[in-house]
Structures are given as structure tokens and as C-alpha cells.
Write an enzyme that holds these catalytic residues in place. Sequence first.
Site, mmCIF file in Angstrom:
data_model
loop_
_atom_site.group_PDB
_atom_site.id
_atom_site.type_symbol
_atom_site.label_atom_id
_atom_site.label_comp_id
_atom_site.label_asym_id
_atom_site.label_seq_id
_atom_site.Cartn_x
_atom_site.Cartn_y
_atom_site.Cartn_z
ATOM 1 N N HIS A 85 0.819 -1.216 0.000
ATOM 2 C CA HIS A 85 0.000 0.000 0.000
ATOM 3 C C HIS A 85 0.851 1.265 0.000
ATOM 4 C CE1 HIS A 85 0.276 1.017 4.399
ATOM 5 N NE2 HIS A 85 0.323 -0.291 4.570
ATOM 6 N N GLU A 231 -5.123 1.854 2.670
ATOM 7 C CA GLU A 231 -5.010 0.667 3.526
ATOM 8 C C GLU A 231 -5.173 1.042 4.988
ATOM 9 O OE1 GLU A 231 -2.818 -2.417 5.968
ATOM 10 O OE2 GLU A 231 -2.573 -0.243 5.828
#
Length: 380
Positions: A85, A231
Site C-alpha cells: 500500500h 489501507e
Amino acid sequence: MKRSTVALAAMLATTVTLPATAQDRTKDLLRELADAPGPSGFEEPVRKIMVERMKPLADDIRYDGLGSVIARQGSSGPRIMIAAHMDELGGIVRRTTPNGFLTMQMLGGWLDQAIAGQRWIILGSKGPVRAVSSIRDVHLAPQEERGQLIRRDAVFLDVGASDSAGVAALGIAPGDPIVPDSPFIDLNGTGNYAGKAWDDRIGCAVLLVAMERLKASGHPNQIFFTATVQEEIGLRGARASTAIVKPDIGIAIEGGVTGDSGGAKPEESQVELGGGPGLFLYDSSALPNRKLVALIKATAKQAGLPLQLDLVQGYGDDSAEMQTVGGGAPTVNLVVPARYTHVHTGIINRRDFDQMVDLVVALVRKLDAKTVAEIRDFTP
């Protein structure tokens, strides 16, 4: 956003450039990614770095509806999704007080004790603005307060303005993103690097270096190198991108949690900085596929790579979405150990990073159609 991003990059580019013969391309990549601003929902500067480096290595690049990058390499074989991420912990401006201070909406799982008395950068409409978060002055705090936690709602940002008009003149408005001010440093020649956002810029760097090596050597798969967004506020990008990729196997690459710093309890983490790449056997969001775990253990042993095993409470990662979206897939979370995550400055070890790249490359080469079919076979 574009003007502020360019200005921020120029302001942060204060490191001395080494002669070409001494240049360490991997360290330069880690520095570039760590220093880039990209809190959840504001990942544009990181996405720009990722896309520029992925383009010559990918067969095609797509995006999900939230802004995650999906770079495909290979046109046949099992669909392997490798995700890291792009977003980091940060905040956004909530409001301006009449006397020129700002309040923050935090993005991600900050500890309250990590917020006060720190330096920050606000990405305003006129460019980056330096800020300091307030803290109760020790000379004013009574003795009983000095050991107490400063709650996040008692912390304000100070940009030097004396009123709300002064804040507006700096180009700051509600909703502007905020990131920690913590530039990358090579930590005293120890092989350790300090900086912000190792969770998960270290994973983004693994993606890029592994992608380059696999492009050169070849592999038996379709690999979807996926740089996800948001995320830290609920695995949102992974959910959207997994629905597009529809992986046969999912691998998350994350910044791990070490238990080797002062105050950690033995049951909280068994991973050490410099001990090699890690494999999560449990976290709060996902359980890994046991056959995939066995393959990773065997791959590391065959390659002569150390592998640290860990079980961590209070941790979530993108493999949880790859594991369940669209019918599900066998997944695992591989981690590069990192000290001090979810704060201004963390520390990673260069050898841990290099060995993680070695492990990912060796693993992908083993994931041919027969092996993937065996991992996905749940017949009793």
C-alpha cells in the site's frame, strides 16, 4: 495539489547527491519513496513514482476506482497478485481557531502519545507549510500532569500565524492533507535507515525491485504488481483492486513489527531488525494459507534465506481482502521488519529488504500452474 506536490519535492530535496560511481540505486529508491507525501486518500505523489518506474517493466497498467495501481507482467499462467500500500499515516486539517491554530483529523491508527510536540508538513494550495504540534509546556504543567498522556483532541498545529486570516494567507484550508516531517537518513552507517512511512513504502520498494528482476529473468505467471490506496483506513484499495485482478494467489508485502526495542513483551512480537524477512502466521485481519506458508518456508530454506515467523494482535493488512473478495484466494502476508511503525520516524534494515526481494523473486518463480493448483485444492 500538483503545485504543492512539486514544491514539496523541491523543499525536501536537501540531500547531497553522490557521484554516479558511488550511487546506490536501491537506497535512492527507498529515500524517494519514504520522503514522498501520501496520507490515505492523498497518494498522488507516491502513485507518480510507482507508475513512472512500473511503465517500462509492465505489459499494461490499470487503476481501480480509488486510485490503486495494477501493473501486469506476463500474459499467461496463474494470476498472482502482489500488493503493497502507498498510503501512510497522516491527517487532514479540520478547522482554524480564531488565534491561528489548526486542529487535525488523524488518518490511520496513531498512538496519542506520538502526536504532540512533532513537526509536520501541510500540503496547502500555495505549497507546503511547515507546522509544529502543540504540547503542554513542562514549566506550566503541575507535577501530577507530567506523566500523563496528551490526548489528540488537546493537540493543535502551530504554523506561526496569529489569526485565521494569517492561516488563510498561507493557503491552508479544511481538508488539506498533513504528513509527518521526518526526512530519510542513513543511520550512522549501521545498515539501518530511518524515515517516515516505512509502513508501507518498504513494501512498495520491494514491488519495484522484484518487478525489475522478474522482468529480466522471466517467470511462469501473470503477476499483478498492485500498489494500493487507503489501507490505513480500512484496506479499501485492496478490496477494489482485488475485485479487478481476481487473483489465484495473493501476497501482501508489508512493514512488519519488531519486538526487539525497549519495552516490548515477548508475546507481542518475535521479529528482530536485521533478522531477515518475516512471515505472519496470524494477525487480526487474516490467517495465511497453510500450503502457501509451507512453500514459502521451503523456498527460503532452499535459497539460504532467513525467515522470521510472527503472530501479531492489532494488525491488519491487504491480504485480508485478497483472501475473501470475489470467491477468495490463498494468501499470505510477508513483512520487512520495521521498528516504530505508526509514528514519525521508523527504522528498517537494508539487508532485510534485500533478502525480502530475493524471497519474493524465488517464490514467484515456483508458482507455476501445477503448484498453484495444488495450493488451491481443498478437496478432503
